[in-house]
Design an enzyme around this catalytic site. Structure first.
Site, mmCIF file in Angstrom:
data_model
loop_
_atom_site.group_PDB
_atom_site.id
_atom_site.type_symbol
_atom_site.label_atom_id
_atom_site.label_comp_id
_atom_site.label_asym_id
_atom_site.label_seq_id
_atom_site.Cartn_x
_atom_site.Cartn_y
_atom_site.Cartn_z
ATOM 1 N N ASP A 109 28.492 -39.901 -40.893
ATOM 2 C CA ASP A 109 29.534 -38.881 -40.982
ATOM 3 C C ASP A 109 29.839 -38.313 -39.601
ATOM 4 O O ASP A 109 29.979 -37.106 -39.426
ATOM 5 C CB ASP A 109 29.088 -37.785 -41.944
ATOM 6 C CG ASP A 109 30.253 -36.943 -42.456
ATOM 7 O OD1 ASP A 109 31.412 -37.426 -42.374
ATOM 8 O OD2 ASP A 109 30.016 -35.817 -42.921
ATOM 9 N N PHE A 121 29.532 -27.834 -49.691
ATOM 10 C CA PHE A 121 28.245 -27.401 -50.227
ATOM 11 C C PHE A 121 27.599 -26.345 -49.362
ATOM 12 O O PHE A 121 26.744 -25.616 -49.784
ATOM 13 C CB PHE A 121 27.288 -28.580 -50.349
ATOM 14 C CG PHE A 121 27.797 -29.633 -51.256
ATOM 15 C CD1 PHE A 121 27.875 -29.403 -52.612
ATOM 16 C CD2 PHE A 121 28.225 -30.844 -50.754
ATOM 17 C CE1 PHE A 121 28.357 -30.372 -53.467
ATOM 18 C CE2 PHE A 121 28.704 -31.819 -51.598
ATOM 19 C CZ PHE A 121 28.781 -31.586 -52.957
ATOM 20 N N VAL A 168 27.604 -21.909 -42.971
ATOM 21 C CA VAL A 168 26.724 -21.681 -41.831
ATOM 22 C C VAL A 168 26.981 -20.296 -41.276
ATOM 23 O O VAL A 168 28.125 -19.916 -41.031
ATOM 24 C CB VAL A 168 26.954 -22.746 -40.730
ATOM 25 C CG1 VAL A 168 26.000 -22.522 -39.566
ATOM 26 C CG2 VAL A 168 26.782 -24.144 -41.298
HETATM 27 N N1 LIG Z 1 23.512 -25.068 -35.369
HETATM 28 C C1 LIG Z 1 24.797 -24.706 -35.350
HETATM 29 N N2 LIG Z 1 25.260 -23.899 -34.366
HETATM 30 C C2 LIG Z 1 26.554 -23.546 -34.349
HETATM 31 N N3 LIG Z 1 27.467 -23.922 -35.266
HETATM 32 C C3 LIG Z 1 27.084 -24.701 -36.267
HETATM 33 C C4 LIG Z 1 25.739 -25.133 -36.364
HETATM 34 N N4 LIG Z 1 25.619 -25.912 -37.463
HETATM 35 C C5 LIG Z 1 26.854 -25.960 -38.017
HETATM 36 N N5 LIG Z 1 27.743 -25.235 -37.311
HETATM 37 C C6 LIG Z 1 29.160 -25.040 -37.611
HETATM 38 O O1 LIG Z 1 29.343 -25.080 -39.009
HETATM 39 C C7 LIG Z 1 30.159 -26.171 -39.390
HETATM 40 C C8 LIG Z 1 29.669 -26.783 -40.690
HETATM 41 O O2 LIG Z 1 28.325 -27.185 -40.543
HETATM 42 P P1 LIG Z 1 27.830 -28.587 -41.071
HETATM 43 O O3 LIG Z 1 26.369 -28.690 -40.822
HETATM 44 O O4 LIG Z 1 28.685 -29.648 -40.494
HETATM 45 O O5 LIG Z 1 28.064 -28.416 -42.626
HETATM 46 P P2 LIG Z 1 28.904 -29.277 -43.655
HETATM 47 O O6 LIG Z 1 27.924 -30.222 -44.288
HETATM 48 O O7 LIG Z 1 29.339 -28.246 -44.630
HETATM 49 O O8 LIG Z 1 29.998 -29.948 -42.906
HETATM 50 C C9 LIG Z 1 30.092 -27.135 -38.204
HETATM 51 O O9 LIG Z 1 31.247 -27.917 -38.138
HETATM 52 C C10 LIG Z 1 29.987 -26.177 -37.035
HETATM 53 O O10 LIG Z 1 31.228 -25.673 -36.651
#
Ligand SMILES: Nc1ncnc2c1ncn2[C@@H]1O[C@H](COP(=O)(O)OP(=O)(O)O)[C@@H](O)[C@H]1O
Ligand SMILES: [Mg+2]
Ligand SMILES: [Zn+2]
Lengths: 488, 342
Positions: A219, A107, A110
């Protein structure tokens, strides 16, 4: 006295909302919810504002402050004013210059972005509204926004603001340049016991922090454990997290389990549980390498990897905070062994192995684990009722002999085993940027796992009248703005 | 009896009218010309059944807060007589029945509008204008939005005039500065456009974090004192000279819409749509904020005076608030009594 003269017009005998058209009823819902949200947010902000004012006055009374009193007062006033301006500012995507796509889920996407107004870099996560609605993921986005907004912990990625436009929801977060634990595991494949102890200890602190807020993460997995510029851990991705008070929802997983097994290029495996159970031994390193290659792609897919999820989440018997401790056990196992305990080449088989963990869990013969480490893992990968942490919370796990000598409270001050080498504030060398579609804007909608969809977001089919985006009905109250002394 | 009291009311109004007279010659704030050829200047009020014709001041005069005058009223008349002086239709509207004047929030509303001592007044007013506008906008949409068939709840047949009960109707100024009567729907359209135009204007409502200031603390010795002479609200923070007067006009316009919503639409549609408590809470918060910040004069409150009296009497307005000061407790208590709550 003639009371009759002062009667009030009678209320209609009953309320008739159905007498009004769909537009009016739609506006009713929006109005109803926004008024609710306004007072809820307003009261919270007023309370925090009061606390800051009192805190400022307390600090002014400290004789040691002396000549700096005026400066303190001035800075206090200016940061309040900046916050008020920030609240008035219309947040929109065009306030940010995209730099690179650094992460992706089904969904979400980033991006590393630079804010035009302050020139600083942030991580901006985008969630497609159409997807959220059609997949009924609204509780998930609310959960993420609430968990991040309410936390003020150094163990949780900081959320600055959330905003929306007609197609998407956005979360503006601090950028953690060190990548995620999955990237470290891909790079090193296996950690020493000391390094594992460090990450395990930090993860305990992070999980404890969100449990103290009343949230279950649900998760916890390596790609949701982020690494900051000093190499320390922060928890991200609260898309599945649940406030404990809310009703437990296992329908999501039940639905997954009811799906037929995915078509497999090795059909023999599908109906053969026994084959899978012995699949991941030393003799089958090839399969492990296959699994390694596909793990990033798994993270991009709709369901994600189930590798770290506790069995009670699938079975629907109810669960509680201790499901996060199971996940911790699975990650510690992976750090020491090189792959997670129930790794398979498709999620369907992983689910089955987890549900039958009593038969399927084992340590490979050729990997040496210290008895303390093995004991810790076995105390986490086990029945919920006897799981370490299920009674005494994090303290129980911290007290395990594996962590003997660890000073949990000073963890963030010690030097981390891997510190990212960064060349600039927009260094993305810790992220798999080459695997990700690098379009100028955000890509439109979820991509398939080979990630070919990278073009500019186009006008979506999400139909809302000429209404400002934050008024879109299902997403009311999503918009959030954190007070931040050092924000601007 | 009622004559006597309208006389006192007129005296009260006379005090404000003085300021208004002084400003009569000054031009209304510059406003964009709309498609319809109206110069969108929402600043005149016509009281159809009263001889006094108020022009809203474009400056920020000190508001009359004469406790002796309001005491005169409350000492010499019963609640019933005061209510009679309001010339309300009978039976009284439903929203004056205390059983329907309830809220979606509990506690002291003032915590929401109290300015933190470090925050400069102009910055705080700007914040409040935007917050209250966002709130009111949602209610406007309910009556304003057109259904598929092109009909809105507030339309030329239900509301041929922008009115607030039988005693008040509001006019808009056309391009020749002549007051004209408009159907409520059209009035609200011009008003929304005018207010959005102001709020979106970066010169009027700056959002640049670089130009912020703070409220000086007199108890800290070193604080530079205000330079005498040309001072205005918000100057320190980069707000323009006419900022406060424009905000007054915005608050007055918002008040008129609230008044129209109460008088014309409280039952149809808000009661039917289960929104009357939301409306009450937003309006209550609005009145407390606007009076605390001196953005609404007591005289402007007239069409809603009985509800203000009621909220003062039933404890919704805290006793140390300006709104409470502007209220007539006897009238409010009488309303409570009539509703069987006193
Ligand atoms: N604040 C952040 N700073 C750096 N990398 C991030 C950050 N947030 C997410 N990421 C990167 O993006 C990836 C996907 O983000 P995430 O929030 O886990 O979304 P999803 O719900 O799609 O898994 C993470 O595994 C990480 O590698
Ligand atoms: Mg994730
Ligand atoms: Zn109307």
């Amino acid at each position: 006295m003639i009371m009759d003269n002062f009667e009030f017009a009678p209320a209609p005998p009953q309320r008739c909302p159905e007498a009004y058209g769909p537009r009016a009823n739609n506006n009713q819902k929006r109005c109803f919810q926004l008024a609710q949200a306004f007072f809820k947010d307003g009261v919270r902000r007023a309370r925090e504002r009061n606390e800051r004012q009192l805190d400022l006055e307390r600090r002014l009374e400290d004789p040691a402050v002396g000549p700096r009193r005026e400066q303190l007062w001035k800075l206090g006033g200016m940061s309040e004013a900046k916050y008020l301006r920030f609240l008035r500012t219309k947040e929109e995507l065009s306030n940010y210059i995209p730099i690179k796509t650094i992460g992706k889920g089904y969904f979400g996407e980033v991006k590393l972005v630079r804010k035009k107004q302050d020139g600083k870099v942030y991580a901006l996560k985008r969630l497609a509204k159409t997807e959220m609605v059609s997949h009924e993921q609204l509780p998930r986005v609310r959960a993420e926004r609430d968990a991040l907004a309410e936390s003020d912990s150094e163990w949780v990625v900081k959320l600055y603001t959330t905003f929306q436009d007609s197609t998407s929801l956005y979360l503006l977060m601090e950028y953690l340049p060190g990548g995620d634990l999955m990237a470290l595991l891909i790079k090193y494949q296996i950690f020493s016991e000391d390094i594992t102890r460090f990450y395990a200890a930090e993860m305990i602190m992070a999980i404890e922090a969100i449990h103290n807020l009343g949230f279950i993460h649900r998760d916890i997995k390596p790609d949701n454990i982020l690494i900051d510029r000093e190499g320390h851990v922060k928890l991200a991705d609260f898309g599945l997290s649940k406030g404990f008070s809310k009703s437990h929802d296992h329908s999501y997983y039940r639905e997954l389990l009811q799906k037929p097994a995915p078509p497999n290029n090795k059909p023999a495996n599908r109906n053969s549980v026994n084959l899978d159970e012995i699949a991941l031994t030393v003799s089958n390193r090839a399969q492990i390498n296959e699994w390694r290659r596909s793990r990033r792609l798994m993270a991009y897919s709709a369901v994600g990897t189930p590798d770290y999820i506790a069995p009670e989440l699938f079975t629907g018997q109810g669960y509680s905070f201790e499901i996060d401790w199971w996940s911790l056990g699975a990650i510690i196992y992976e750090c020491l062994v090189g792959w997670p305990p129930f790794a398979s080449d498709n999620s369907y088989d992983t689910y089955r192995k987890i549900v039958n963990w009593r038969q399927t869990f084992f340590f490979p013969d050729d990997v040496y684990l210290h008895p303390n480490a093995a004991h810790l893992i076995r105390s986490l990968i086990c029945d919920a009722s006897s799981r370490l942490g299920s009674r005494g919370g994090a303290a129980e796990i911290k007290a395990h002999p594996f962590f003997a000598g660890v000073d949990f409270n000073s963890l963030r001050r010690i030097e981390a085993p891997f510190r990212p080498h960064l060349e600039s504030d927009e260094d993305t060398s810790c992220f798999p940027v080459d695997e990700l579609p690098q379009g100028e804007g955000f890509s439109n909608g979820p991509t398939n796992t080979n990630g070919t969809n990278g073009h500019q977001a186009t006008a979506s089919n999400f139909q809302e009248e000429e209404v400002t985006p934050e008024m879109c009905l299902p997403f009311i109250g999503y918009t959030f703005k954190r007070f931040e002394k050092t924000f601007m | 009896m009622s004559n006597l009291f309208s006389g006192i009311n007129a005296r009260l109004r006379g005090a404000t009218a003085k300021h208004a007279d002084k400003d009569k010659d000054s031009k209304p704030p510059a406003s964009p010309t709309t498609k319809d050829g109206f110069l969108a200047s929402p600043i005149s009020v016509k009281k159809s059944k009263s001889s006094s014709n108020l022009v809203v001041s474009t400056k920020l005069p000190p508001l009359p807060t004469s406790p002796s005058l309001s005491q005169t009223i409350s000492l010499s008349a019963t609640g019933e007589e005061i209510l009679a002086s309001y010339r309300l239709p009978k039976p009284y509207p439903l929203w004056l029945n205390a059983n329907y004047a309830k809220h979606i929030v509990k506690g002291n509303f003032m915590t929401l509008s109290a300015r933190p001592k470090v925050v400069e007044q102009g910055e705080w007013i700007a914040h409040q204008v935007v917050e209250h506008w966002r709130n009111l906008w949602n209610f406007i949409q309910v009556v304003y939005a057109k259904e598929q068939d092109g009909k809105s709840i507030c339309n030329i047949n239900t509301c041929p005039k922008m009115s607030a009960g039988p005693n008040h109707s509001y006019t808009w100024l056309n391009s020749r500065y002549e007051p004209i009567e408009l159907p409520a729907h059209e009035y609200m359209q011009l008003m929304q456009r005018w207010i959005s135009g102001k709020i979106d204007d970066q010169k009027l409502f700056p959002t640049d974090p670089q130009t912020v200031s703070y409220a000086p603390n007199p108890s800290i010795a070193n604080t530079t004192l205000l330079t005498g002479g040309d001072e205005w609200i918000g100057k320190r923070s980069g707000f323009p000279k006419d900022f406060a007067s424009i905000c007054q006009t915005i608050f007055l316009q918002m008040f008129r819409v609230y008044a129209h919503l109460y008088w014309a639409h409280f039952v149809d549609p808000f009661y039917h749509l289960n929104l009357e408590k939301q409306l009450n809470s937003c309006f209550c918060h609005f009145i407390l904020t606007a009076t605390t910040l001196d953005m609404l004069k007591p005289s402007a409150l007239e069409p809603m005076q009985p509800l203000i009296d009621l909220w003062a009497a039933n404890g919704t307005f805290p006793p140390d608030s300006k709104a409470y000061e502007y209220a007539n407790l006897k009238a409010g208590n009488r309303l409570l009594q009539l509703a069987g709550l006193a």
